[in-house]
Design a protein around this motif. Structure first.
Motif, PDB file in Angstrom:
ATOM      1  N   ARG A  68       0.850  -1.201   0.000  1.00  0.00           N
ATOM      2  CA  ARG A  68       0.000   0.000   0.000  1.00  0.00           C
ATOM      3  C   ARG A  68       0.872   1.232   0.000  1.00  0.00           C
ATOM      4  O   ARG A  68       1.365   1.674   1.031  1.00  0.00           O
ATOM      5  N   ASP A  71      -0.047   4.160   2.161  1.00  0.00           N
ATOM      6  CA  ASP A  71       0.249   4.159   3.598  1.00  0.00           C
ATOM      7  C   ASP A  71       1.704   4.515   3.891  1.00  0.00           C
ATOM      8  O   ASP A  71       2.124   4.525   5.046  1.00  0.00           O
ATOM      9  N   VAL A  79       1.357   0.537  13.250  1.00  0.00           N
ATOM     10  CA  VAL A  79       0.534  -0.463  12.559  1.00  0.00           C
ATOM     11  C   VAL A  79       0.416  -0.325  11.045  1.00  0.00           C
ATOM     12  O   VAL A  79      -0.319  -1.069  10.415  1.00  0.00           O
ATOM     13  N   HIS A  80       1.126   0.623  10.438  1.00  0.00           N
ATOM     14  CA  HIS A  80       1.049   0.738   8.975  1.00  0.00           C
ATOM     15  C   HIS A  80       2.382   0.407   8.326  1.00  0.00           C
ATOM     16  O   HIS A  80       3.384   1.084   8.544  1.00  0.00           O
ATOM     17  N   LEU A  81       2.354  -0.624   7.516  1.00  0.00           N
ATOM     18  CA  LEU A  81       3.548  -1.055   6.798  1.00  0.00           C
ATOM     19  C   LEU A  81       3.334  -0.820   5.310  1.00  0.00           C
ATOM     20  O   LEU A  81       2.193  -0.750   4.855  1.00  0.00           O
ATOM     21  N   PHE A  84       2.702  -5.788   3.602  1.00  0.00           N
ATOM     22  CA  PHE A  84       2.185  -6.637   4.670  1.00  0.00           C
ATOM     23  C   PHE A  84       1.442  -7.824   4.064  1.00  0.00           C
ATOM     24  O   PHE A  84       1.203  -7.869   2.868  1.00  0.00           O
ATOM     25  N   MET A  86      -1.941 -10.184   4.057  1.00  0.00           N
ATOM     26  CA  MET A  86      -3.342 -10.172   4.441  1.00  0.00           C
ATOM     27  C   MET A  86      -3.912 -11.590   4.371  1.00  0.00           C
ATOM     28  O   MET A  86      -3.825 -12.256   3.346  1.00  0.00           O
ATOM     29  N   GLU A 176     -16.043  -4.270  11.091  1.00  0.00           N
ATOM     30  CA  GLU A 176     -14.628  -4.352  11.424  1.00  0.00           C
ATOM     31  C   GLU A 176     -14.439  -4.795  12.864  1.00  0.00           C
ATOM     32  O   GLU A 176     -15.272  -4.519  13.724  1.00  0.00           O
ATOM     33  N   GLU A 199      -7.636  -1.771  14.548  1.00  0.00           N
ATOM     34  CA  GLU A 199      -8.403  -2.613  13.634  1.00  0.00           C
ATOM     35  C   GLU A 199      -7.543  -3.811  13.209  1.00  0.00           C
ATOM     36  O   GLU A 199      -6.416  -3.640  12.768  1.00  0.00           O
ATOM     37  N   ILE A 200      -8.100  -5.004  13.362  1.00  0.00           N
ATOM     38  CA  ILE A 200      -7.334  -6.179  12.935  1.00  0.00           C
ATOM     39  C   ILE A 200      -7.984  -6.952  11.786  1.00  0.00           C
ATOM     40  O   ILE A 200      -7.324  -7.672  11.060  1.00  0.00           O
ATOM     41  N   TRP A 201      -9.292  -6.805  11.624  1.00  0.00           N
ATOM     42  CA  TRP A 201      -9.960  -7.656  10.625  1.00  0.00           C
ATOM     43  C   TRP A 201     -11.178  -6.921  10.102  1.00  0.00           C
ATOM     44  O   TRP A 201     -11.781  -6.115  10.810  1.00  0.00           O
ATOM     45  N   ASN A 202     -11.514  -7.225   8.885  1.00  0.00           N
ATOM     46  CA  ASN A 202     -12.600  -6.527   8.224  1.00  0.00           C
ATOM     47  C   ASN A 202     -13.385  -7.534   7.381  1.00  0.00           C
ATOM     48  O   ASN A 202     -12.805  -8.214   6.546  1.00  0.00           O
ATOM     49  N   GLY A 227     -10.486  -9.555   5.300  1.00  0.00           N
ATOM     50  CA  GLY A 227      -9.042  -9.333   5.314  1.00  0.00           C
ATOM     51  C   GLY A 227      -8.544  -9.071   6.720  1.00  0.00           C
ATOM     52  O   GLY A 227      -9.095  -8.237   7.443  1.00  0.00           O
ATOM     53  N   MET A 228      -7.524  -9.831   7.106  1.00  0.00           N
ATOM     54  CA  MET A 228      -6.921  -9.655   8.426  1.00  0.00           C
ATOM     55  C   MET A 228      -5.426  -9.409   8.240  1.00  0.00           C
ATOM     56  O   MET A 228      -4.747 -10.166   7.540  1.00  0.00           O
ATOM     57  N   GLY A 229      -4.921  -8.347   8.833  1.00  0.00           N
ATOM     58  CA  GLY A 229      -3.500  -8.022   8.681  1.00  0.00           C
ATOM     59  C   GLY A 229      -2.649  -8.908   9.578  1.00  0.00           C
ATOM     60  O   GLY A 229      -2.770  -8.860  10.800  1.00  0.00           O
ATOM     61  N   ARG A 232      -0.162  -7.066  12.068  1.00  0.00           N
ATOM     62  CA  ARG A 232      -0.897  -6.381  13.121  1.00  0.00           C
ATOM     63  C   ARG A 232      -1.422  -7.353  14.158  1.00  0.00           C
ATOM     64  O   ARG A 232      -1.312  -7.135  15.357  1.00  0.00           O
TER      65      ARG A 232
HETATM   66  P1  ATP Z   1      -6.520   1.269   8.661  1.00  0.00           P
HETATM   67  O1  ATP Z   1      -7.746   2.112   8.723  1.00  0.00           O
HETATM   68  O2  ATP Z   1      -5.979   0.863  10.001  1.00  0.00           O
HETATM   69  O3  ATP Z   1      -5.471   1.817   7.746  1.00  0.00           O
HETATM   70  P2  ATP Z   1      -7.782  -0.221   6.596  1.00  0.00           P
HETATM   71  O4  ATP Z   1      -9.215   0.092   6.793  1.00  0.00           O
HETATM   72  O5  ATP Z   1      -7.023   0.524   5.567  1.00  0.00           O
HETATM   73  O6  ATP Z   1      -6.990  -0.117   7.997  1.00  0.00           O
HETATM   74  P3  ATP Z   1      -8.440  -2.721   5.336  1.00  0.00           P
HETATM   75  O7  ATP Z   1      -8.357  -2.119   3.994  1.00  0.00           O
HETATM   76  O8  ATP Z   1      -9.765  -3.056   5.892  1.00  0.00           O
HETATM   77  O9  ATP Z   1      -7.640  -1.789   6.381  1.00  0.00           O
HETATM   78  O10 ATP Z   1      -7.476  -3.994   5.378  1.00  0.00           O
HETATM   79  C1  ATP Z   1      -7.765  -5.168   6.140  1.00  0.00           C
HETATM   80  C2  ATP Z   1      -6.733  -5.397   7.216  1.00  0.00           C
HETATM   81  O11 ATP Z   1      -5.400  -5.297   6.718  1.00  0.00           O
HETATM   82  C3  ATP Z   1      -6.784  -4.381   8.331  1.00  0.00           C
HETATM   83  O12 ATP Z   1      -7.741  -4.764   9.282  1.00  0.00           O
HETATM   84  C4  ATP Z   1      -5.386  -4.440   8.893  1.00  0.00           C
HETATM   85  O13 ATP Z   1      -5.293  -5.498   9.842  1.00  0.00           O
HETATM   86  C5  ATP Z   1      -4.532  -4.768   7.701  1.00  0.00           C
HETATM   87  N1  ATP Z   1      -3.832  -3.586   7.153  1.00  0.00           N
HETATM   88  C6  ATP Z   1      -4.357  -2.607   6.383  1.00  0.00           C
HETATM   89  N2  ATP Z   1      -3.421  -1.706   6.022  1.00  0.00           N
HETATM   90  C7  ATP Z   1      -2.253  -2.126   6.593  1.00  0.00           C
HETATM   91  C8  ATP Z   1      -0.917  -1.635   6.582  1.00  0.00           C
HETATM   92  N3  ATP Z   1      -0.579  -0.537   5.913  1.00  0.00           N
HETATM   93  N4  ATP Z   1       0.020  -2.344   7.268  1.00  0.00           N
HETATM   94  C9  ATP Z   1      -0.296  -3.463   7.946  1.00  0.00           C
HETATM   95  N5  ATP Z   1      -1.538  -3.984   7.982  1.00  0.00           N
HETATM   96  C10 ATP Z   1      -2.518  -3.334   7.323  1.00  0.00           C
END
Ligand code: ATP
Ligand code: MG
Length: 593
Positions: A68, A71, A79-81, A84, A86, A176, A199-202, A227-229, A232
């Motif tokens: 991403r 990000d 928590v943003h890499l 990562f 998924m 979520e 947030e860990i899962w969606n 999707g679960m990171g 994270r």
């Molecule tokens: P956030 O709001 O925290 O950036 P997101 O809404 O962008 O999360 P989703 O698109 O729903 O996240 O992605 C599903 C899962 O992937 C998230 O619940 C999270 O665990 C993980 N995830 C999302 N972006 C990242 C990231 N940049 N680095 C690590 N894990 C991530």
């Protein structure tokens, strides 16, 4: 629990619940000009979520590598890499909310799975608006599993809605799942604005089709996409404050310490420079493993940018000697069992990083001097300190400074950069340069005409000939075919000599004269690999592929179309050989003349 254990548990859990495991797709999307990288597990599955039948069935699960770039500015936070993994599970018109939520709940809380105490979890659901109603069903389902109403927040579309991917198409509400990372006990009432809830899962419920008129019509095939990171989840389950404190990053930091000659530092004390280096070079290693090399546009540019940023962060830490490939080697060693492409391409990854680093370091010094000159030229009494767009572009063009780097370095001395001016200078340059004007494409055929199909077959013959003459490091990096000519990009470090070109031309013409039948077979990806077929884009999801075989000359996984026999091509002629980007050569050729 380690990341490896969580990954395994996830896949096994969903397999037990009737899901077929599919492979992680390439980071480079196959047929999506709108996105440079795979950003989520659902990304490669878009055609199936839109109704195409998936060969592996209606219930799927996988771990998917993701990038991403959006990000990147948040990298360094806990928590943003950039890169990562998924974990995901999908229902393609099979189960819907009830089962999806039940499985999510079970996986999170069951003692034999993640075993998270319910008290540590909170949830969000879609609140409803003028287009679509409140997701009462999701709300009630969580309640039915014993979640207190105080721990379920109702949020608007901006938070709890997915899609459509373009302006029209499948979309729907999501729910979520959040984990409390603050002091215990966790607050009784869930406040989604409190960052200690991570947030860990969606789970996304695709249940509407957004029409061109902007209305939301219920879909007949309802899908679930979750999707679960991984990084994270690993961090929060281990009680760590950030992804960087997990074992995932430990070998990468250890390699960095070795480069710097310092004793190991406690994981929680890693500085933002160290985090950025670890994150960016992890991402860079994976992008390189998927066949991208540093360059001036698109994915190659993103790759260049993150490598260069890592080098600059290294300078901040006092690292003066080349180091990036040493960090990458740690990434390769740690992850190659899960992602074999890292091991297979290890040499290329290391070589490309070394090359990029050497090139950047030599221009960096000059660029810094140049930027300093620009800064010093502005008298101290000037209040609006700006680097012009033209100068910023010159730094990019001449010294290889990514614009982000110029912004950052200028910012350190109180200067801003005229970004619209930079964009304009960039655009003008693009229009002038032929490369920029040329149409971007992926596996691209301009059309499916008979001439195009023949040139496509010629491309396969050419690739086979080049591999025979130059070596098996030759791999397709791009192909663009119109009814008039083929254009084939392939990995090769040096200019191809006129003698080698003549030999390649001869081999192709020999194959044409032999009038070999072009055979098309369908098989599983693994069978295809076993027969020694070349795959264009590395790991692909999906079980069945088509393989085109031209006698014992060529065997490739390919979508076609092709000529029926090589004789249809009549003759083959190479018009031109040139550089495409670093380490990539380009050949243009024609047939039938
Ligand atoms: P956030 O709001 O925290 O950036 P997101 O809404 O962008 O999360 P989703 O698109 O729903 O996240 O992605 C599903 C899962 O992937 C998230 O619940 C999270 O665990 C993980 N995830 C999302 N972006 C990242 C990231 N940049 N680095 C690590 N894990 C991530
Ligand atoms: Mg995000």
């Amino acid at each position: 629990m380690t990341a490896a254990e969580i990954r395994k548990k996830y896949i096994e859990f969903f397999r037990r619940h009737g899901h077929a495991e599919i492979k992680s797709a390439s980071l480079i999307p196959d047929n999506d000009p709108t996105c440079l990288f795979t950003t989520a597990g659902m990304h490669p599955l878009v055609p199936y979520l839109s109704g195409a039948e998936h060969p592996a069935g209606k219930r799927l699960t996988d771990y998917q590598k993701c990038i991403r770039t959006g990000d990147i500015d948040e990298v360094g936070d806990p928590v943003h890499l950039t890169f990562f993994e998924m974990l995901g599970n999908w229902s393609l018109g099979d189960y819907f909310k009830e089962e999806a939520i039940a499985m999510s709940f079970e996986f999170l809380t069951s003692p034999s799975e993640l075993g998270i105490p319910l008290d540590m979890l909170a949830f969000t659901v879609f609140a409803g608006d003028e287009n679509a109603p409140f997701d009462q069903e999701a709300f009630d389902l969580w309640r039915g599993h014993g979640v207190s109403a105080d721990r379920i927040a109702k949020l608007p579309k901006s938070d709890n809605w997915w899609g459509p991917a373009g302006t029209t198409g499948p979309c729907g509400p999501d729910t979520e799942m959040f984990y409390w990372t603050g002091e215990l006990p966790a607050p009784k009432v869930f406040d989604p604005a409190d960052k200690r809830w991570v947030e860990i899962w969606n789970d996304v419920f695709m249940q509407y089709n957004k029409t061109a008129e902007g209305t939301f019509v219920p879909l007949s095939q309802k899908n679930v996409d979750t999707g679960m990171g991984l990084e994270r989840v690993t961090a929060v389950l281990q009680g760590k404050k950030s992804c960087y404190e997990t074992e995932i990053f430990a070998p990468i930091f250890a390699a960095l310490d070795a480069v710097r000659g310092v004793d190991s530092i406690p994981a929680a004390q890693r500085t933002s420079s160290e985090r950025i280096i670890a994150d960016h070079l992890r991402a860079a290693s994976f992008i390189l493993a998927d066949g991208i090399t540093p360059g001036r546009v698109d994915q190659p540019y993103v790759l260049r940018r993150i490598i260069r940023r890592a080098i600059r962060e290294g300078r901040k830490l006092g690292i003066e000697k080349p180091f990036v490939s040493k960090i990458a080697q740690a990434v390769i060693d740690a992850m190659k069992d899960v992602y074999p492409e890292l091991g297979t391409n290890a040499q290329t990854i290391v070589a490309e990083l070394d090359r990029e680093e050497a090139q950047f370091v030599s221009t960096l010094g000059n660029g810094i001097k140049e930027l300093q000159k620009l800064i010093d030229r502005v008298p101290p009494f000037v209040t609006k300190k700006v680097i012009s767009g033209k100068n910023a572009f010159n730094l990019y063009e001449t010294y290889g400074f990514p614009i982000e780097l110029t912004v950052e370095m200028a910012g350190e001395q109180g200067f801003t950069v005229d970004l619209p001016g930079y964009e304009e200078a960039y655009r003008k340059h693009q229009e002038l340069s032929r490369a920029g004007a040329e149409q971007k494409f992926k596996g691209g055929l301009a059309d499916h005409s008979e001439e195009t199909a023949k040139l496509h077959t010629a491309t396969h013959l050419l690739q086979a000939a080049l591999r025979k003459i130059l070596g098996t490091h030759v791999e397709q990096r791009g192909s663009n075919i119109t009814a008039e000519r083929l254009r084939f990009d392939f990995s090769h470090p040096d200019k191809v000599t006129p003698e080698q070109l003549a030999e390649a031309e001869k081999l192709v013409n020999d194959a044409i004269r032999a009038d070999i039948e072009v055979k098309c077979e369908e098989m599983t990806l693994d069978e295809a690999r076993k027969t020694g077929a070349m795959g264009l884009f590395g790991n692909k999801y999906g079980e069945r592929v088509t393989v085109y075989t031209i006698g014992d000359v060529s065997k490739e996984i390919c979508g076609g179309p092709h000529a029926k026999r090589t004789g249809d091509l009549k003759s083959f002629k190479i018009l031109k050989e040139e550089s495409s980007s670093r380490g990539v050569r380009r050949i243009k050729a024609v047939i039938g003349r």
